[in-house]
Design a protein around this motif. Structure first.
Motif, short mmCIF file in Angstrom:
data_model
loop_
_atom_site.label_atom_id
_atom_site.label_comp_id
_atom_site.label_asym_id
_atom_site.label_seq_id
_atom_site.Cartn_x
_atom_site.Cartn_y
_atom_site.Cartn_z
N GLU A 182 0.80 -1.25 0.02
CA GLU A 182 0.09 -0.02 -0.04
C GLU A 182 0.89 1.20 0.21
N ILE A 183 0.65 1.93 -1.06
CA ILE A 183 1.36 3.36 -0.88
C ILE A 183 0.28 4.57 -0.56
N ILE A 184 1.02 5.40 0.15
CA ILE A 184 -0.08 6.31 0.74
C ILE A 184 0.77 7.77 0.49
N THR A 185 0.32 8.80 -0.13
CA THR A 185 0.68 10.08 -0.29
C THR A 185 0.05 10.89 0.58
N TYR A 186 0.59 11.85 1.20
CA TYR A 186 0.11 12.94 2.22
C TYR A 186 0.31 14.42 1.56
N HIS A 204 0.26 13.65 -6.84
CA HIS A 204 1.47 13.11 -6.62
C HIS A 204 1.44 11.36 -6.73
N MET A 205 0.25 10.61 -6.24
CA MET A 205 0.03 9.28 -6.53
C MET A 205 0.19 9.06 -7.97
N ASN A 206 -0.56 9.82 -8.87
CA ASN A 206 -0.59 9.56 -10.39
C ASN A 206 1.01 9.68 -10.67
N GLU A 207 1.81 10.47 -10.30
CA GLU A 207 3.04 10.50 -10.82
C GLU A 207 3.87 9.22 -10.44
N ILE A 208 3.55 8.76 -9.18
CA ILE A 208 4.19 7.37 -8.71
C ILE A 208 3.73 6.11 -9.66
N ILE A 209 2.36 6.35 -9.99
CA ILE A 209 1.93 5.51 -10.85
C ILE A 209 2.58 5.42 -12.26
N VAL A 275 9.33 5.94 -5.98
CA VAL A 275 8.76 7.38 -4.99
C VAL A 275 9.68 8.37 -5.04
N GLU A 276 11.06 7.94 -4.93
CA GLU A 276 12.19 9.13 -4.97
C GLU A 276 12.26 9.76 -6.24
N ASN A 286 5.27 13.52 -0.13
CA ASN A 286 5.29 12.81 1.10
C ASN A 286 4.87 11.62 0.77
N ALA A 287 5.48 10.46 0.93
CA ALA A 287 4.84 9.33 0.54
C ALA A 287 5.39 8.29 1.57
#
Length: 385
Positions: A182-186, A204-209, A275-276, A286-287
């Motif tokens: 589970e990845i969580i972005t804040y 931010h999550m879209n970029e991680i995907i 993520v980085e 912030n993830a």
């Protein structure tokens, strides 16, 4: 015990709603405990939490010897949103098929184990050693019941294990592992008309995907003839609360299925790297990454004597069988393989895995009845040597 009784008993546990979550597997465990107790087979409930108990049952032979393990899970997945033609908990029998959630995944395999043990006792088959049934909770959510039983030593005395997951009664010697993350972005909330005042967790999550789906994300592996290639998929995502509020939270569920040649720690490190890399575009990203399940692949050598014994036993009941196969899903074997003792594991059970988690799931009656006889035959051969 005749075939009509065997079918009736299977229908009875299919009709028990043990959807996970919440599980309520104790309802199934109590039903099996009573049935086994009626035939003087020793049982024990191992509680995981309220309403959720694993069941251990032991059939001792006439002399000391090896221990053959049977294992199956009591939980089922929800019926889903698509309409069924049949009541998911009705256990309707039509044209030689029993319909219902869990009919193939895997209450038919579980009941077949129970009835094989009862039948062997009724027939006074002289066994050297014992059969141990480990009926588990929570397989569908990360093999948590099997994990508990393994940690508490219930599998440490096994010499071989059969997992009754649906395989059309074919012999399966290996299956993939699972790394569930589970990845969580804040972020920071702000008014939808002033996005520059907030930090958008969904963006931010879209970029991680995007990074996970790019060539930057690597899953190094060696091709496996039975299991083919690893896979990963984004299977759930939730973020935001309102049309006009910048979201400060987003959660993503990532399902990675792995091969024996892969290292889960290396894969996890690579996810962290994605993520980085996402911070190149969003420095204030912030993830957090949580490991939901870390289940290693399972592989038994196809030349193992127990594999040969299982194959010959199956052929004696159902005729010629295919060569041992691989299995893309996971089973409780992922947890049980962590036992202190190393032992061969095969997956073999009634039902078609393609029907698992689908509307109108069913098991063929003939295949279910054949599995009972096959389990008996494996026990006879394994525990009379």
């Amino acid at each position: 015990m005749d075939s009509n009784q065997a079918v009736s008993l299977l229908k009875k546990i299919i009709q028990i709603n043990s959807v996970n979550p919440p599980g309520n597997e104790t309802l199934v465990a109590n039903e099996l405990k009573e049935l086994l107790g009626d035939h003087d087979i020793k049982t024990e409930l191992v509680e995981y939490s309220e309403g959720r108990s694993n069941l251990i049952a032991t059939l001792n032979g006439d002399a000391p010897g090896k221990v053959l393990g049977f294992t199956g899970h009591m939980d089922v997945v929800p019926p889903g949103q698509m309409e069924w033609e049949y009541d998911p908990f009705g256990a309707e029998e039509i044209d030689g098929k029993i319909y219902g959630r869990g009919s193939c995944d895997m209450k038919s395999g579980l009941m077949a184990f129970v009835l094989a043990m009862i039948s062997l006792k009724e027939e006074n088959v002289p066994l050297k050693g014992s059969i141990k049934l480990l009926a588990t909770i929570g397989e569908e959510t990360g093999a948590i019941g099997a994990g508990q039983l393994t940690e508490e030593g219930y599998a440490d005395d096994l010499d071989a294990l059969i997992v009754g997951e649906p395989s059309n009664n074919e012999i399966v010697t290996s299956h993939k592992g699972a790394l569930w993350l589970e990845i969580i972005t804040y972020g920071k909330t702000a008014h939808g008309s002033a996005p520059h005042l907030g930090i958008n967790a969904v963006e931010h999550m879209n970029e991680i995907i995007n990074q996970l789906q790019s060539d930057n994300f690597k899953l190094p592996y060696e091709y496996d003839e039975l299991l083919k290639e690893p896979t990963f998929s984004v299977n759930a995502m939730h973020g935001g609360s309102s049309m006009n509020v910048i979201p400060d939270y987003c959660s993503l569920k990532l399902d990675i299925r792995t091969l024996p040649s892969q290292n889960h720690e290396e894969i996890l490190e690579n996810v962290h790297r994605m993520v980085e890399l996402s911070k190149d575009r969003y420095p204030d990203l912030n993830a957090e990454i949580k490991v939901v399940a870390d289940l290693e692949p399972v592989k038994t050598d196809i030349d193992d004597p127990f594999v040969d014994l299982a194959l010959k036993s199956s052929e004696s009941i159902s005729g010629p069988r295919d060569e041992p196969k691989g299995f893309t899903g996971i089973t409780d074997a992922c947890a049980f393989k962590k036992s202190e003792k190393d032992f061969p594991i095969v997956v073999m059970g009634p039902g078609d895995i393609a029907l698992a988690h689908q509307p109108n799931e069913y098991v063929e009656v003939e295949e279910y009845l054949n599995s009972i006889e096959t389990y008996k035959e494996i026990a006879k051969r394994f525990l009379t040597e």
